[in-house]
Design a protein around this motif. Structure first.
Motif, short mmCIF file in Angstrom:
data_model
loop_
_atom_site.label_atom_id
_atom_site.label_comp_id
_atom_site.label_asym_id
_atom_site.label_seq_id
_atom_site.Cartn_x
_atom_site.Cartn_y
_atom_site.Cartn_z
N THR A 100 -1.45 37.93 16.67
CA THR A 100 -1.77 36.53 16.42
C THR A 100 -3.27 36.35 16.34
N VAL A 101 -3.70 35.56 15.34
CA VAL A 101 -5.13 35.25 15.16
C VAL A 101 -5.28 33.75 15.05
N LEU A 102 -6.16 33.18 15.89
CA LEU A 102 -6.45 31.75 15.85
C LEU A 102 -7.54 31.48 14.82
N VAL A 103 -7.24 30.66 13.85
CA VAL A 103 -8.20 30.29 12.79
C VAL A 103 -8.70 28.88 13.10
N LEU A 104 -9.95 28.79 13.54
CA LEU A 104 -10.52 27.53 14.00
C LEU A 104 -11.28 26.83 12.88
N PRO A 105 -11.62 25.55 13.08
CA PRO A 105 -12.48 24.86 12.10
C PRO A 105 -13.81 25.59 11.97
N PRO A 106 -14.44 25.51 10.81
CA PRO A 106 -15.68 26.27 10.59
C PRO A 106 -16.81 25.80 11.50
N ASP A 107 -17.62 26.77 11.93
CA ASP A 107 -18.80 26.41 12.72
C ASP A 107 -19.89 25.89 11.80
N ARG A 108 -21.07 25.64 12.38
CA ARG A 108 -22.14 25.00 11.60
C ARG A 108 -22.57 25.85 10.41
N GLU A 109 -22.76 27.15 10.63
CA GLU A 109 -23.16 28.02 9.52
C GLU A 109 -22.08 28.09 8.46
N ALA A 110 -20.83 28.16 8.89
CA ALA A 110 -19.73 28.21 7.93
C ALA A 110 -19.62 26.91 7.15
N ARG A 111 -19.85 25.78 7.82
CA ARG A 111 -19.78 24.50 7.10
C ARG A 111 -20.85 24.42 6.03
N GLU A 112 -22.03 24.92 6.34
CA GLU A 112 -23.10 24.91 5.34
C GLU A 112 -22.74 25.80 4.15
N ALA A 113 -22.14 26.95 4.42
CA ALA A 113 -21.73 27.85 3.33
C ALA A 113 -20.62 27.21 2.49
N ALA A 131 -1.58 23.86 25.35
CA ALA A 131 -2.44 24.76 26.12
C ALA A 131 -2.41 24.43 27.61
N LEU A 132 -2.21 23.15 27.96
CA LEU A 132 -2.21 22.76 29.36
C LEU A 132 -0.87 22.97 30.04
N TYR A 133 0.23 22.69 29.32
CA TYR A 133 1.53 22.65 29.98
C TYR A 133 2.54 23.66 29.46
N ALA A 134 2.22 24.40 28.41
CA ALA A 134 3.19 25.34 27.86
C ALA A 134 2.57 26.70 27.59
N ASN A 135 1.65 27.09 28.47
CA ASN A 135 0.94 28.35 28.27
C ASN A 135 1.13 29.29 29.46
N ALA A 136 2.32 29.26 30.03
CA ALA A 136 2.56 30.11 31.20
C ALA A 136 2.45 31.59 30.86
N SER A 137 2.80 31.96 29.63
CA SER A 137 2.74 33.36 29.23
C SER A 137 1.34 33.81 28.84
N GLY A 138 0.42 32.86 28.67
CA GLY A 138 -0.94 33.19 28.29
C GLY A 138 -1.15 33.44 26.82
N GLU A 139 -0.15 33.15 25.98
CA GLU A 139 -0.29 33.44 24.55
C GLU A 139 -1.25 32.49 23.85
N TYR A 140 -1.59 31.37 24.51
CA TYR A 140 -2.52 30.42 23.91
C TYR A 140 -3.82 30.33 24.70
N ASP A 141 -4.20 31.41 25.35
CA ASP A 141 -5.44 31.41 26.12
C ASP A 141 -6.66 31.19 25.23
N ASP A 142 -6.66 31.82 24.04
CA ASP A 142 -7.80 31.64 23.15
C ASP A 142 -7.90 30.19 22.67
N LEU A 143 -6.75 29.55 22.46
CA LEU A 143 -6.75 28.13 22.08
C LEU A 143 -7.25 27.27 23.22
N ALA A 144 -6.82 27.55 24.45
CA ALA A 144 -7.26 26.77 25.61
C ALA A 144 -8.79 26.93 25.81
#
Length: 416
Positions: A301-314, A396-409
């Motif tokens: 699994t790979v979390l694809v986040l909104p672009p950071d500042r440098e990515a937004r400029e690009a 992330a707060l209430y359904a992450n007992a397995s830790g699969e969404y740690d990067d999202l949290a």
């Protein structure tokens, strides 16, 4: 014939247009009542679905052999030497109204194909469009961490078969990209296909879902067969939560069996998935059936986040590359668009272009796109990922007992 019975059957056919047996029964009654033109339309509908139906072909022959009502009324009643036979003779030459079938066949050059069937023998080609990706990871603006994760978990083992064999790295399973909408998950999948030099097969809900029982499962099977025949191929399952939603929450038996078929194909039961690289994307991974994310399936699994500042400029520079712009401060724009997705940035550029276009139309003088147009657009456009973030925060707060969404949290904590 009682017209009320015919009217009742016609109403039943309108209510259930796919009931071909009922439609043929109605057509037979219409022929018996001398209403051949109406019967022809119903029989033609049946033949469009079942071109070789003997009952439909026989009814069509009966409906077409009798004279039209207007001709019957206009023609004088001529005495016949012998009354016409209602049934074919022993030699099969006459039928209803004394029609000479042998004479009619002699007028034809050859066999006539069934109605509504294309007689072409050419191969129509593959049912699904497999194409070259045409982009590489270098074409993706920003997302440095995502690219590193893709390289480590997916691309590096594929590019180095000797090292893969040395370390016993398995290529079974696939990769799931998840994150807010409009952040480039589909573009990343195409870039991975470009890095591998593989064909790209984009699968959406419309390619799978079908109204007829069993057809959705056959569609899934055919898609994987097309991918195997086009190997090396990246099979990209877009909006995976729609195609492979949780079976425990789905009361539709067709949707449940579709997920079962998808699991079977991912496991390679009865077929070899060698050379087929499965990628999937979803905005809501918590709605995906857990069985799809078990080892050997979509287990990375790979979390694809909104672009950071440098990515937004690009991204802004990319969307402004072919537009007539003047003194655009992309650095300031990137700073002012915190939380914008890639799709939001594209919409921002489109809106600024519209303001410049309308102003040129009103004044009759063409001008360049300037910062004033972007300031107007920024006053109206807001980030579109807000609703997604609320849902993701609850998960992330209430359904992450397995830790699969740690990067999202972790990312959500930074956003506070």
């Amino acid at each position: 014939m009682d017209d009320r019975l015919i009217d009742s059957l016609a109403a039943a056919v309108r209510a259930t247009p796919d009931d071909l047996i009922l439609r043929l029964h109605l057509a037979g009654l219409l022929v018996d009542a001398g209403r051949e033109p109406e019967a022809v339309s119903h029989v033609a509908t049946v033949l469009a679905t079942e071109p070789g139906s003997p009952e439909a072909l026989a009814l069509m022959a009966r409906a077409m052999s009798g004279p039209a009502p207007s001709e019957t009324a206009a023609a004088p009643a001529a005495p016949a030497a012998t009354p016409p036979s209602e049934d074919p003779g022993d030699d099969g030459t006459t039928g209803r109204g004394g029609f000479d079938w042998h004479a009619a066949e002699s007028e034809l050059d050859g066999a006539v194909g069934p109605m509504f069937v294309d007689g072409s023998t050419e191969d129509p080609g593959p049912a699904y469009d497999v194409r070259s990706a045409g982009v590489r990871l270098a074409d993706v603006g920003g997302l440095t961490d995502v690219k590193k994760r893709l390289e480590a978990s997916f691309l590096a083992p594929l590019r180095n078969p000797e090292l893969r064999a040395l370390y016993g790295k398995s290529l079974r399973g696939g990769l799931l990209l998840y994150g807010p909408p409009g952040c480039g998950k589909t573009f990343l999948a195409k870039a991975v296909a470009g890095e591998l030099g593989a064909a790209f097969l984009h699968v959406s809900l419309a390619d799978v879902l079908d109204m007829y029982i069993g057809q959705s499962e056959r569609n899934v099977k055919e898609l994987f067969e097309v991918a195997r025949s086009s190997a090396p191929c990246v099979l990209f399952l877009d909006e995976l939560d729609a195609i492979g939603g949780r079976r425990s929450l789905n009361r539709n038996s067709g949707a449940r069996t579709t997920v079962n078929q998808l699991l079977t194909e991912l496991d390679g039961v009865g077929s070899d998935n060698e050379g087929v690289f499965v990628l999937a994307a979803t905005n809501h991974p918590w709605d995906v059936d857990p069985a799809l994310r078990r080892p050997g399936r979509l287990d990375r699994t790979v979390l694809v986040l909104p672009p950071d500042r440098e990515a937004r400029e690009a991204i802004l520079r990319t969307h402004l590359h072919d537009r007539p712009v003047e003194r655009i401060d992309t650095r300031r724009l990137a700073k002012s668009t915190e939380g914008f997705s890639g799709a939001d940035l594209a919409h921002l550029c489109e809106s600024a272009s519209e303001y410049a276009l309308l102003d040129s139309v009103d004044t009759g003088q063409v001008r360049m796109i300037g910062m004033t147009d972007f300031d107007r657009a920024l006053g109206e456009i807001r980030p579109s990922i807000g609703p997604w973030m609320e849902t993701a925060r609850n998960v992330a707060l209430y359904a992450n007992a397995s830790g699969e969404y740690d990067d999202l949290a972790k990312w959500l904590r930074k956003q506070r």
